[in-house]
Design a protein around this motif. Structure first.
Motif, PDB file in Angstrom:
ATOM      1  N   ASP A 167       0.862  -1.261   0.192  1.00 15.80           N
ATOM      2  CA  ASP A 167      -0.109   0.155   0.086  1.00 15.80           C
ATOM      3  C   ASP A 167       0.866   1.304   0.194  1.00 15.80           C
ATOM      4  OD1 ASP A 167      -2.191  -1.558  -0.112  1.00 15.80           O
ATOM      5  OD2 ASP A 167      -3.056  -1.142   1.939  1.00 15.80           O
ATOM      6  N   ASN A 168       1.816   1.414   0.751  1.00 13.20           N
ATOM      7  CA  ASN A 168       2.796   2.481   0.915  1.00 13.20           C
ATOM      8  C   ASN A 168       3.478   2.945  -0.467  1.00 13.20           C
ATOM      9  OD1 ASN A 168       2.355   2.327   3.942  1.00 13.20           O
ATOM     10  ND2 ASN A 168       3.832   0.726   3.981  1.00 13.20           N
ATOM     11  N   TYR A 169       3.929   2.072  -1.173  1.00 11.94           N
ATOM     12  CA  TYR A 169       4.599   2.389  -2.602  1.00 11.94           C
ATOM     13  C   TYR A 169       3.213   2.770  -3.481  1.00 11.94           C
ATOM     14  CZ  TYR A 169       8.526   0.012  -1.001  1.00 11.94           C
ATOM     15  OH  TYR A 169       9.891  -0.159  -0.304  1.00 11.94           O
ATOM     16  N   ARG A 170       2.219   2.268  -3.274  1.00 13.77           N
ATOM     17  CA  ARG A 170       0.964   2.813  -4.000  1.00 13.77           C
ATOM     18  C   ARG A 170       0.535   4.072  -3.650  1.00 13.77           C
ATOM     19  NH1 ARG A 170      -2.185  -1.979  -2.967  1.00 13.77           N
ATOM     20  NH2 ARG A 170      -0.953  -3.657  -4.128  1.00 13.77           N
ATOM     21  N   THR A 171       0.613   4.506  -2.631  1.00 21.27           N
ATOM     22  CA  THR A 171       0.170   5.831  -2.049  1.00 21.27           C
ATOM     23  C   THR A 171       1.385   6.666  -2.536  1.00 21.27           C
ATOM     24  OG1 THR A 171       0.018   4.672   0.004  1.00 21.27           O
ATOM     25  CG2 THR A 171      -1.237   6.759  -0.413  1.00 21.27           C
ATOM     26  N   VAL A 172       2.790   6.322  -2.290  1.00 18.47           N
ATOM     27  CA  VAL A 172       3.634   7.209  -2.392  1.00 18.47           C
ATOM     28  C   VAL A 172       3.672   7.501  -4.047  1.00 18.47           C
ATOM     29  CG1 VAL A 172       5.972   7.204  -2.750  1.00 18.47           C
ATOM     30  CG2 VAL A 172       5.227   6.793  -0.489  1.00 18.47           C
ATOM     31  N   PHE A 173       3.585   6.557  -4.679  1.00 20.79           N
ATOM     32  CA  PHE A 173       3.841   6.814  -6.441  1.00 20.79           C
ATOM     33  C   PHE A 173       2.365   7.484  -6.696  1.00 20.79           C
ATOM     34  CE2 PHE A 173       7.534   4.924  -7.331  1.00 20.79           C
ATOM     35  CZ  PHE A 173       7.945   5.351  -8.685  1.00 20.79           C
ATOM     36  N   SER A 174       1.122   7.536  -6.203  1.00 19.95           N
ATOM     37  CA  SER A 174       0.389   8.450  -6.794  1.00 19.95           C
ATOM     38  C   SER A 174       0.463   9.883  -6.363  1.00 19.95           C
ATOM     39  CB  SER A 174      -1.278   7.815  -6.107  1.00 19.95           C
ATOM     40  OG  SER A 174      -1.334   8.007  -4.838  1.00 19.95           O
ATOM     41  N   ALA A 175       1.290  10.059  -5.199  1.00 18.56           N
ATOM     42  CA  ALA A 175       1.514  11.450  -5.020  1.00 18.56           C
ATOM     43  C   ALA A 175       2.411  12.030  -6.211  1.00 18.56           C
ATOM     44  CB  ALA A 175       1.948  11.645  -3.765  1.00 18.56           C
ATOM     45  N   ASP A 176       2.672  13.429  -5.926  1.00 17.32           N
ATOM     46  CA  ASP A 176       3.878  13.960  -6.846  1.00 17.32           C
ATOM     47  C   ASP A 176       5.149  13.417  -6.736  1.00 17.32           C
ATOM     48  OD1 ASP A 176       3.657  14.884  -4.315  1.00 17.32           O
ATOM     49  OD2 ASP A 176       3.804  17.056  -4.857  1.00 17.32           O
ATOM     50  N   TYR A 177       5.400  12.308  -5.910  1.00 18.99           N
ATOM     51  CA  TYR A 177       6.387  11.562  -5.978  1.00 18.99           C
ATOM     52  C   TYR A 177       7.253  11.106  -7.364  1.00 18.99           C
ATOM     53  CZ  TYR A 177      10.050   8.077  -4.496  1.00 18.99           C
ATOM     54  OH  TYR A 177      11.319   7.467  -4.275  1.00 18.99           O
ATOM     55  N   PHE A 178       6.227  10.823  -7.777  1.00 20.58           N
ATOM     56  CA  PHE A 178       6.762  10.538  -9.476  1.00 20.58           C
ATOM     57  C   PHE A 178       7.238  11.387 -10.095  1.00 20.58           C
ATOM     58  CE2 PHE A 178       5.929   9.602 -13.962  1.00 20.58           C
ATOM     59  CZ  PHE A 178       6.912   8.467 -14.186  1.00 20.58           C
ATOM     60  N   LEU A 179       6.699  12.718 -10.025  1.00 21.14           N
ATOM     61  CA  LEU A 179       7.281  14.128 -10.412  1.00 21.14           C
ATOM     62  C   LEU A 179       8.883  13.900 -10.227  1.00 21.14           C
ATOM     63  CD1 LEU A 179       4.574  16.652 -10.413  1.00 21.14           C
ATOM     64  CD2 LEU A 179       5.439  15.237 -12.498  1.00 21.14           C
ATOM     65  N   PHE A 180       9.180  13.895  -8.975  1.00 19.85           N
ATOM     66  CA  PHE A 180      10.443  14.329  -8.296  1.00 19.85           C
ATOM     67  C   PHE A 180      11.371  13.112  -8.688  1.00 19.85           C
ATOM     68  CE2 PHE A 180       7.750  16.929  -5.689  1.00 19.85           C
ATOM     69  CZ  PHE A 180       8.787  18.048  -5.249  1.00 19.85           C
ATOM     70  N   PHE A 181      10.695  11.835  -8.703  1.00 17.07           N
ATOM     71  CA  PHE A 181      11.613  10.802  -9.366  1.00 17.07           C
ATOM     72  C   PHE A 181      12.133  10.895 -10.905  1.00 17.07           C
ATOM     73  CE2 PHE A 181      12.678   6.567 -10.414  1.00 17.07           C
ATOM     74  CZ  PHE A 181      13.141   5.831  -9.379  1.00 17.07           C
ATOM     75  N   ARG A 182      11.106  11.482 -11.455  1.00 20.60           N
ATOM     76  CA  ARG A 182      11.351  11.662 -12.999  1.00 20.60           C
ATOM     77  C   ARG A 182      12.297  12.771 -13.189  1.00 20.60           C
ATOM     78  NH1 ARG A 182       6.836  13.564 -16.991  1.00 20.60           N
ATOM     79  NH2 ARG A 182       7.520  15.571 -16.000  1.00 20.60           N
ATOM     80  N   ASN A 183      12.026  13.780 -12.418  1.00 18.55           N
ATOM     81  CA  ASN A 183      13.317  14.927 -12.350  1.00 18.55           C
ATOM     82  C   ASN A 183      14.560  14.435 -11.947  1.00 18.55           C
ATOM     83  OD1 ASN A 183      11.519  17.017 -13.264  1.00 18.55           O
ATOM     84  ND2 ASN A 183      11.142  17.720 -10.931  1.00 18.55           N
TER      85      ASN A 183
END
Lengths: 286, 316
Positions: free
Chosen positions: A68-84
């Motif tokens: 669940d934690n990974y799901r929530t984290v990735f649905s937040a703006d985390y992905f943008l920061f990861f991509r950056n």
């Protein structure tokens, strides 16, 4: 004294069965290695817990794993920061290689009396503290609209990784036998041909290690990132630093975000292990 | 290939001329391969340092543009060095934290290296686990240690601490410096370990055996053989460590924000505060210049060491 007798004499002590003292040292080494690695392991374990289990006393070593934690984290703006972070570290590594490889080639194969001075100056740019350059960077980047842009950060990190590329690749190039280069030069091969057909294939492991180290440094850099980026080009270190203040006591999610942020770098570091010391000491230790 | 190695006279003459011509164009070309990198480095890294120096002579508050930027000479420096109590605290904290981190990680790094410098099963795995902390980004290090480990109520450290009968401690509030130092040592001990391990592996078995034959025990061998031969590696590890650890920032930013009070405010953190909270370009620049001077002394020593060894490596 004969050449044949010597190896057997030397190898004899190593073949002995391990003494109790040696066994104790082995166990001690495993224990120390486990303790050193434990904070990382604990963060990864916590990332698979529920929030309640993550903050329980006594700590839970056995638990039902959840994603669940990974799901929530990735649905937040985390992905943008990861991509950056991916874009900035690969972009800056490419910039550093593009400028650094020709420079390293030049310094390794056509040394002049000034070479030591040039090398020393190149390295000195890496040694002065980043805070010394920070203020003008903020002022100028705002003025030329590079503030909080990926391009601005790529250009900056590229410059910060350039000394590493120049020093490390120069030391790998210098290890190549000179005859190969001379033969190629006589055959009329130009720089690009020599580089892509001879030099880079022969130093591929070194090149990979250099690129990985450069990726790692850009990936983890924090001081410049936190001062020169915000919503558009922020990287993972910035995201993590803001996580606790914005999210409160969500340890499981925090651990998931942290584990995802450090996993690629630890893998990259393990891959670069063989040339790690060389990179960290700018080629002084081989 | 075999034809070329024949030393026939006409061919050798042609070879010489072609070779010389080729070398000459190569040499001219070499400069053009080098210049872009040097130019880029100068613009991106040196120009900001020069500007920092320039700004440091000005009174310039970003949020008060009506004041403009007025030339004030050395007064920013005078304030930082003689009047500003926080800057003085920052210098002391930086020296204390850096010394403790370099010393701590050197001792631990040497112990780790000695443990790993033996042949035993799973050596590669142990080594990999022990270098991992070095790759962890500082902010993750701080976030994880601050919460999962040092949290006064739910942290692992206090769980162990109270289980063995002690009172609960709010570590980062009571011992903030110790907290920061522990985090940084965890990160930097692997770095020291790597350099010292390379040094240990460079000591030949013959030297050790000779010492053993002469009757040296493990302690004498360590003191008389290992430590002296590790000398240059220690020097390198300490100087490189100093350069990087003087810049410690992420851990402080996340774990303590320089506090409580100014307990863990270091020079980099104070510069950050001055620019991001007070928006004071002049003062922050003056502090930055002082930080450069500080690091510059160490960098000069390190550069001498590295250029001395850049041809032959450290093995002496």
């Amino acid at each position: 004294m004969s050449a044949v007798a010597q190896p057997t004499v030397r190898r004899a002590p190593r073949r002995r069965r391990p003494t109790p003292a040696a066994l104790a040292l082995n166990v001690l080494t495993y224990v120390v290695a486990f303790i050193v690695f434990f904070p990382i392991l604990w963060a990864v374990l916590t990332s698979f817990k529920t929030e309640a289990a993550a903050a329980s006393i006594p700590p839970k070593f056995l638990f039902h794993a959840t994603l669940d934690n990974y799901r929530t984290v990735f649905s937040a703006d985390y992905f943008l920061f990861f991509r950056n972070t991916v874009i900035l570290s690969t972009g800056s590594t490419l910039v550093a290689l593009l400028l650094g490889l020709p420079a390293a080639y030049s310094l390794a194969f056509h040394p002049s009396p000034r070479t030591p001075k040039v090398l020393s100056w190149v390295l000195s740019t890496k040694m002065l503290p980043a805070v010394g350059a920070l203020i003008p960077l903020i002022v100028i980047y705002k003025r030329v609209h590079l503030f909080d842009t990926r391009l601005g950060m790529i250009l900056l990190y590229g410059a910060f990784n350039l000394p590493l590329v120049i020093w490390m690749m120069r030391s790998f190039f210098a290890d190549l036998p000179k005859e190969i280069l001379e033969a190629a030069t006589v055959d009329g091969a130009g720089f690009l041909r020599i580089m892509t057909r001879i030099v880079l294939p022969l130093t591929a492991p070194g090149l990979a290690a250099t690129a990985l180290l450069s990726l790692i440094f850009s990936w983890n850099e924090f001081l410049l990132a936190v001062n020169l980026t915000s919503a558009n080009s922020g990287t993972l270190p910035v995201f993590i630093s803001g996580f606790m203040t914005s999210e409160g006591l969500f340890w499981a999610k925090m651990s998931a975000a942290s584990s995802l942020a450090i996993a690629p770098v630890i893998l990259a570091g393990w891959l670069a292990q063989r040339s790690l010391v060389r990179g960290l000491t700018f080629g002084a230790v081989k | 290939m075999s034809v070329r190695s024949e030393p026939t006279t006409p061919w050798a003459v042609g070879f010489g001329a072609r070779r010389l011509a080729a070398l000459r164009t190569q040499r001219a070309g070499a400069v053009f391969l080098l210049l872009p990198a040097l130019f880029y480095l100068a613009v991106m890294t040196q120009a900001p340092f020069v500007l920092t120096l320039w700004y440091s002579f000005h009174n310039w508050i970003l949020t008060s543009p009506e004041l403009g930027h007025r030339w004030v000479g050395l007064s920013n420096f005078r304030y930082a060095v003689t009047q500003d109590p926080i800057f003085r605290a920052a210098v002391v904290n930086t020296v204390e934290i850096t010394t403790a981190v370099v010393g701590g990680s050197l001792v631990l790094g040497l112990s780790f290296a000695l443990l790993l410098n033996r042949t035993f099963p799973l050596r590669g795995v142990a080594r990999s686990l022990m270098i991992a902390p070095f790759f962890v980004m500082p902010t993750v290090n701080a976030v994880v240690q601050k919460n999962l480990f040092l949290n006064p109520i739910f942290g692992l450290v206090n769980w162990v601490w109270t289980s063995i009968g002690f009172q609960r401690v709010d570590w980062l509030a009571v011992h903030p410096k110790l907290g920061i130092i522990t985090m940084a040592v965890w990160q930097w001990a692997p770095f020291m370990m790597l350099i010292l391990l390379a040094g240990l592996q460079g000591i030949s078995d013959e030297v050790r055996e000779a010492a053993r034959i002469d009757g040296a025990g493990p302690v004498t061998e360590f003191r008389r053989i290992t430590l002296p031969l590790l000398g240059p590696y220690f020097e390198l590890a300490v100087l490189l460590g100093l350069i990087y650890i003087l810049q410690l920032f992420g851990e402080i930013f996340v774990a303590t924000q320089g506090g409580p009070g100014t307990e863990t405010t270091t020079i980099p953190y104070y510069v950050y505060q001055t620019i991001s909270q007070a928006n004071d370009v002049g003062s922050a620049s003056a502090q930055g210049v002082l930080a450069i001077i500080f690091s510059g002394i160490i960098a000069a020593l390190l550069l001498r060491l590295l250029t001395r060894t850049f041809r032959r490596g450290l093995t002496s």
